[in-house]
Motif scaffolding. Structure first.
Motif, PDB file in Angstrom:
ATOM      1  N   GLY A 104       1.424  14.943   3.655  1.00 36.13           N
ATOM      2  CA  GLY A 104       0.380  15.599   3.350  1.00 36.13           C
ATOM      3  C   GLY A 104       0.231  16.022   1.711  1.00 36.13           C
ATOM      4  O   GLY A 104      -0.304  15.591   0.867  1.00 36.13           O
ATOM      5  N   ALA A 105       1.509  16.429   1.601  1.00 33.62           N
ATOM      6  CA  ALA A 105       1.672  16.680   0.049  1.00 33.62           C
ATOM      7  C   ALA A 105       1.680  15.615  -0.740  1.00 33.62           C
ATOM      8  O   ALA A 105       1.123  15.660  -1.990  1.00 33.62           O
ATOM      9  CB  ALA A 105       3.085  17.737   0.095  1.00 33.62           C
ATOM     10  N   GLY A 107       0.080  12.859  -0.440  1.00 31.94           N
ATOM     11  CA  GLY A 107      -1.142  12.539  -0.540  1.00 31.94           C
ATOM     12  C   GLY A 107      -1.748  13.033  -1.240  1.00 31.94           C
ATOM     13  O   GLY A 107      -2.904  12.638  -2.205  1.00 31.94           O
ATOM     14  N   LEU A 108      -1.781  14.400  -1.383  1.00 30.44           N
ATOM     15  CA  LEU A 108      -2.592  15.490  -2.345  1.00 30.44           C
ATOM     16  C   LEU A 108      -2.176  14.945  -3.904  1.00 30.44           C
ATOM     17  O   LEU A 108      -2.785  15.130  -4.615  1.00 30.44           O
ATOM     18  CB  LEU A 108      -2.150  17.046  -1.872  1.00 30.44           C
ATOM     19  CG  LEU A 108      -2.965  18.047  -2.637  1.00 30.44           C
ATOM     20  CD1 LEU A 108      -4.346  17.710  -2.398  1.00 30.44           C
ATOM     21  CD2 LEU A 108      -2.599  19.422  -2.109  1.00 30.44           C
ATOM     22  N   SER A 109      -0.947  14.711  -4.164  1.00 27.74           N
ATOM     23  CA  SER A 109      -0.341  14.531  -5.480  1.00 27.74           C
ATOM     24  C   SER A 109      -0.383  13.327  -5.790  1.00 27.74           C
ATOM     25  O   SER A 109      -0.120  12.788  -6.823  1.00 27.74           O
ATOM     26  CB  SER A 109       1.229  14.944  -5.244  1.00 27.74           C
ATOM     27  OG  SER A 109       1.981  14.057  -4.637  1.00 27.74           O
ATOM     28  N   ASP A 138      -8.047  12.694  -2.935  1.00 27.43           N
ATOM     29  CA  ASP A 138      -6.571  13.333  -2.819  1.00 27.43           C
ATOM     30  C   ASP A 138      -6.790  13.994  -1.631  1.00 27.43           C
ATOM     31  O   ASP A 138      -5.606  14.071  -0.440  1.00 27.43           O
ATOM     32  CB  ASP A 138      -6.148  14.017  -4.091  1.00 27.43           C
ATOM     33  CG  ASP A 138      -5.864  13.107  -5.125  1.00 27.43           C
ATOM     34  OD1 ASP A 138      -5.636  11.879  -4.960  1.00 27.43           O
ATOM     35  OD2 ASP A 138      -5.752  13.580  -6.275  1.00 27.43           O
ATOM     36  N   CYS A 142      -4.498  13.547   1.843  1.00 21.27           N
ATOM     37  CA  CYS A 142      -3.558  14.757   2.207  1.00 21.27           C
ATOM     38  C   CYS A 142      -4.004  14.657   3.795  1.00 21.27           C
ATOM     39  O   CYS A 142      -2.992  14.570   4.503  1.00 21.27           O
ATOM     40  CB  CYS A 142      -3.889  15.958   1.572  1.00 21.27           C
ATOM     41  SG  CYS A 142      -3.323  17.389   2.249  1.00 21.27           S
ATOM     42  N   ASN A 145      -2.723  11.441   5.744  1.00 19.50           N
ATOM     43  CA  ASN A 145      -1.423  11.408   5.936  1.00 19.50           C
ATOM     44  C   ASN A 145      -0.752  12.375   6.663  1.00 19.50           C
ATOM     45  O   ASN A 145       0.302  12.037   7.666  1.00 19.50           O
ATOM     46  CB  ASN A 145      -0.623  11.700   4.251  1.00 19.50           C
ATOM     47  CG  ASN A 145      -0.911  10.478   3.489  1.00 19.50           C
ATOM     48  OD1 ASN A 145      -1.304   9.333   3.790  1.00 19.50           O
ATOM     49  ND2 ASN A 145       0.016  10.271   2.404  1.00 19.50           N
TER      50      ASN A 145
END
Length: 171
Positions: A104-105, A107-109, A138, A142, A145
């Motif tokens: 998830g992190a 995906g966020l980045s 994003d 996140c 993912n």
């Protein structure tokens, strides 16, 4: 990869795994930033170690052949390597939640990582504008993912580990 040499069996397996990445990406293209590539890159890294470099390289080449060449190709040359390195660093982790958080992190980045290619082109302003414009995607990336890794990381890891071990026993 465990063993350094790239045998014909491994080459065929890696080519099939590359094709799975491309196929899943095409099939899931209707869902914005919901994808299985991140999950599988993490699993491939944990199971195949350095062999994931072959898979990532083949995946990027197949993507270029399918979609053409643009700035995204430059980012694909490093974003998947970043994820592989992170997965390698956490390869001993057994927690489903831990893998979900990592995925998830990532995906966020992802948008920020992809926007890095715009720094030399348009400077910090272009980087920030590109990154900020993609934040809603994003957030979806996140969430997708996180959910996918939470549900599928461990089963995929078990299946590929068993396959990999079976291949090793036959040589």
């Amino acid at each position: 990869m465990g063993r350094a040499r790239l045998t014909t069996r491994r080459l065929v397996l890696f080519a099939l795994l590359e094709a799975i990445l491309v196929g899943l990406q095409v099939v899931m293209a209707a869902f914005p930033n919901i994808e299985a590539v991140s999950l599988l890159i993490m699993v491939y890294t944990v199971v195949f170690g350095g062999g994931v470099a072959y898979i990532i390289a083949g995946f990027v080449v197949l993507e270029m052949l399918l979609w053409g060449f643009n700035t995204w190709v430059i980012s694909y040359c490093y974003v998947w390597a970043v994820l592989a390195i992170l997965a390698w660093l956490f390869r001993g982790m057994e927690s489903r939640l831990g893998w979900a958080i990592l995925s998830g992190a990532y995906g966020l980045s992802f948008g920020a990582l992809c926007a890095l290619v715009y720094l030399p082109i348009g400077g910090p302003a272009m980087f920030v504008a590109t990154w900020v414009a993609g934040i809603p995607f994003d957030l979806l990336h996140c969430a997708g993912n996180f959910a996918m890794a939470l549900l599928l990381f461990q089963p995929c890891r078990r299946v590929l580990t068993a396959l990999w071990q079976r291949m090793g026993d036959q040589q």
